[in-house]
Design an enzyme around this catalytic site. Sequence first.
Site, PDB file in Angstrom:
ATOM      1  N   HIS A 148     -15.277  -3.355   0.669  1.00 54.96           N
ATOM      2  CA  HIS A 148     -15.179  -2.693  -0.852  1.00 54.96           C
ATOM      3  C   HIS A 148     -16.725  -2.273  -1.188  1.00 54.96           C
ATOM      4  O   HIS A 148     -17.006  -1.589  -2.148  1.00 54.96           O
ATOM      5  CB  HIS A 148     -14.801  -3.800  -1.762  1.00 54.96           C
ATOM      6  CG  HIS A 148     -14.422  -2.832  -2.744  1.00 54.96           C
ATOM      7  ND1 HIS A 148     -15.027  -2.968  -4.162  1.00 54.96           N
ATOM      8  CD2 HIS A 148     -13.492  -2.029  -3.198  1.00 54.96           C
ATOM      9  CE1 HIS A 148     -14.560  -2.617  -5.262  1.00 54.96           C
ATOM     10  NE2 HIS A 148     -13.477  -1.953  -4.543  1.00 54.96           N
TER      11      HIS A 148
ATOM     12  N   ARG B  86     -13.786   2.762   4.591  1.00 54.99           N
ATOM     13  CA  ARG B  86     -12.481   1.869   4.722  1.00 54.99           C
ATOM     14  C   ARG B  86     -11.249   2.673   4.924  1.00 54.99           C
ATOM     15  O   ARG B  86     -10.573   2.447   5.837  1.00 54.99           O
ATOM     16  CB  ARG B  86     -12.259   0.899   3.673  1.00 54.99           C
ATOM     17  CG  ARG B  86     -11.269   0.110   3.871  1.00 54.99           C
ATOM     18  CD  ARG B  86     -11.102  -0.999   2.650  1.00 54.99           C
ATOM     19  NE  ARG B  86     -10.352  -0.358   1.750  1.00 54.99           N
ATOM     20  CZ  ARG B  86     -10.594  -0.344   0.290  1.00 54.99           C
ATOM     21  NH1 ARG B  86     -11.523  -0.867  -0.013  1.00 54.99           N
ATOM     22  NH2 ARG B  86      -9.841   0.519  -0.517  1.00 54.99           N
TER      23      ARG B  86
ATOM     24  N   ARG C 239     -11.630  -4.169 -14.026  1.00 53.78           N
ATOM     25  CA  ARG C 239     -10.360  -5.311 -13.662  1.00 53.78           C
ATOM     26  C   ARG C 239     -11.068  -6.544 -13.585  1.00 53.78           C
ATOM     27  O   ARG C 239     -12.180  -6.915 -13.309  1.00 53.78           O
ATOM     28  CB  ARG C 239      -9.901  -4.787 -12.294  1.00 53.78           C
ATOM     29  CG  ARG C 239      -9.475  -3.601 -12.058  1.00 53.78           C
ATOM     30  CD  ARG C 239      -8.703  -3.656 -10.665  1.00 53.78           C
ATOM     31  NE  ARG C 239      -8.783  -2.145 -10.094  1.00 53.78           N
ATOM     32  CZ  ARG C 239      -7.625  -1.358 -10.593  1.00 53.78           C
ATOM     33  NH1 ARG C 239      -6.833  -1.878 -11.536  1.00 53.78           N
ATOM     34  NH2 ARG C 239      -7.535  -0.356 -10.169  1.00 53.78           N
TER      35      ARG C 239
ATOM     36  N   ASN D 154       0.900  -1.066   0.074  1.00 53.40           N
ATOM     37  CA  ASN D 154      -0.018  -0.007   0.075  1.00 53.40           C
ATOM     38  C   ASN D 154       0.991   1.265  -0.039  1.00 53.40           C
ATOM     39  O   ASN D 154       0.536   2.223  -0.811  1.00 53.40           O
ATOM     40  CB  ASN D 154      -0.711   0.160   1.222  1.00 53.40           C
ATOM     41  CG  ASN D 154      -1.833  -0.728   1.298  1.00 53.40           C
ATOM     42  OD1 ASN D 154      -2.319  -1.450   0.211  1.00 53.40           O
ATOM     43  ND2 ASN D 154      -2.880  -1.300   2.419  1.00 53.40           N
TER      44      ASN D 154
ATOM     45  N   HIS E 163     -16.256   3.149 -14.655  1.00 57.71           N
ATOM     46  CA  HIS E 163     -15.857   2.386 -13.678  1.00 57.71           C
ATOM     47  C   HIS E 163     -17.200   1.754 -13.171  1.00 57.71           C
ATOM     48  O   HIS E 163     -16.971   0.907 -12.022  1.00 57.71           O
ATOM     49  CB  HIS E 163     -15.482   3.527 -12.641  1.00 57.71           C
ATOM     50  CG  HIS E 163     -14.972   2.778 -11.267  1.00 57.71           C
ATOM     51  ND1 HIS E 163     -15.597   3.140  -9.914  1.00 57.71           N
ATOM     52  CD2 HIS E 163     -13.906   2.323 -10.894  1.00 57.71           C
ATOM     53  CE1 HIS E 163     -15.061   2.264  -9.028  1.00 57.71           C
ATOM     54  NE2 HIS E 163     -13.952   1.867  -9.749  1.00 57.71           N
TER      55      HIS E 163
END
Length: 698
Positions: free
Chosen positions: A608, A580, A391, A60, A451
């Site tokens: 998520h 998050r 993705r 990260n 997206h």
Amino acid sequence: MADKNENTQVLDEIDLNDPSLYYNRELSLLEFNERVLAQAKNEDLPLLERLNYLCISCSNLDEFYEVRVASVIQLASLDPQATMCDGMNAQEQLDAIAPKAHELVDEQYRVLNEVLIPQLAEENIRFIRRHNWTDRQKEWLQVFFHEELLPILTPVGLDSAHPFPRILNKSLNFIISLTGKDAFGRNSGRAILQAPRALPRIIQLPSEETGSGEYDFVFLSSIIHAFVDELFNGMTVKCCHQFRVTRNSDLFVDDDAIDDLLNAVEGELAMRNYGDEVRLEIDAHCTEGTVEFLAKRFGITDDQVFQVNGPVNLSRVQEISDLVDRPDLKFTPYKPSIPNQLGRNKNYFQAIKKQDILLHHPYESFSPVVEFIRQAAIDPDVLAIKQTLYRTSSDSPIVNALLKAARAGKEVTVVIELRARFDEKANITLAAKLQDAAVHVVYGVVGYKTHAKMCLVVRKEGKEFKDYVHLGTGNYHPNTAKFYTDYGLFSSNRELGEDVRKVFVQLTSLGKVTKLNKLLQSPFTLHKSLLEKIDREIGFAKKGKPAKIIIKVNSVVEIKLIQAFYRASQAGVEVKLIVRGICSLRPGIKGVSENIEVRSIIGRFLEHTRVYMFENGGNPEVFGASADIMSRNMFSRVEVCFPIEKKQLKERVLGDLKAYLKDSAGSWIMQSDGSYKQSVVEGEAYQAQAALMEQFSG
């Protein structure tokens, strides 16, 4: 005592543009990484999972420097006076980032060296240091060096004929100090050795040949250190130190100057490994002179130099998890369930036609999504499939189903986002593969990342065309669906199908924005609609009616929505934000955000799901979405936000939100200064993820 009108006047005098009301997004992201690192110190978690959390915090941080710090550095040079909503300019942000980042890195290596490595050794999982190698181990490693490493290692002596080599982004490298002369009489004093990326960073010692334990490992860097002198025949190696450079990896594609998006992205990809340097990691034992030499060579400031006590590529230590077969040191395997509606009815179209079906991954399997598209591919009544892909995995069964559908003569359209960060190359390869099978491939709209997560199947049923849709909060990626929490909705609702079809027309064709029945969409209606719904809650609160907002997203940054939350709090609306990662809103400020709670859930699965809930005077509205509360999601991406209307499904989502708000095991509560404190309760802690796993276990 002040009357109501006087109190209202005081609130009206509060300037919601005051920078003190906002927390810097970059510092907030570092706070998130601290929460991830805290999992590595959590004694209640399995040991190898704790090591994974450590590695995740490191990867990260890599991305943080590659993208976020790189962008702040660019801003500092292009517009040094520009300020964020928190009032900080670019240089002030860099000055604030540096000490927190160094503190985080120091703690990462402390946890590795003082906590995890000793505890792993107690479980007979050992990292053997060079000075502890036995004669048999050293003998085997020397053979390994000669047979596996020596043939592909290429040291470069630094002199006028051999300039400093180009260093790949995040690659493992060594700077070597030498004395003596080579065969040509040269003595430059320094050499650079780059370790090929194909080499494993951790080598497992074979017990039968070395007398080692079953799980004894050696770092690749240790092997190179031990035998590096064999690369410089006749010279003396004074010292050898590993280092790694992190570079700006954010692609720049000029939307106004491109004719072919595919070629533009391909051209930028070639430069990703050699972007501007933003960080230097180097062995803590390196001499001051060598550190200064490298920092000067890369144009790195002191704040960007990290001297570390261990492998510079710490994220690669995650390989250990795959090498060690110790189920007792890992999470207990979890088997997700499949909804009864799909388990009983093998024909998905019949099941979806009867009722909307909601999936909650990874508690419920992602396989129904794959099966939905597979059935569409082989169903003779299906005429067309339209799909967005942001993705997905390289061997995606969804892609295979789409290929099968196209080869069967169905009309297949796929919108691929070429600029999905760090998946650009994979998506370019995927686009070519689909086009070879006669799939209609489009790249969305220049200037707006696609997206949205949606799939439309058009089926001929008698004399009518019937639309079946899947809408999700996460990507069509079977692998990440095993550890990312997301919602997916199957529906045959006519208006919803019509909306999805209109959005696909926007993406593949040209024309004006058309009015949608149920979907909220970025960049057109989502932001405005969310503001209106917040204002509606304010109206209910002012009338003395129940007013509540629950939002669960990954980030909260967009200032207009933050200000709307502040106004809602001032009016008495109860605002619960489950965020998050990044949060620029400051909760708990007197007169501004006293009615706002911000919590972050860190657990086994990566949270998520994006959910928006508005109390709506006792008739709650619940939405799933692909969008976070960020400017990019609202204004520069194509996103969809879909209603969850069926009473039973709505109650399910409300129950999930209630579980997250009840969580006392993995919850961190944001303080008004931007820091977080872990929830503390008396008695047994409640963990939302564990409760959901028990509820849905297959």
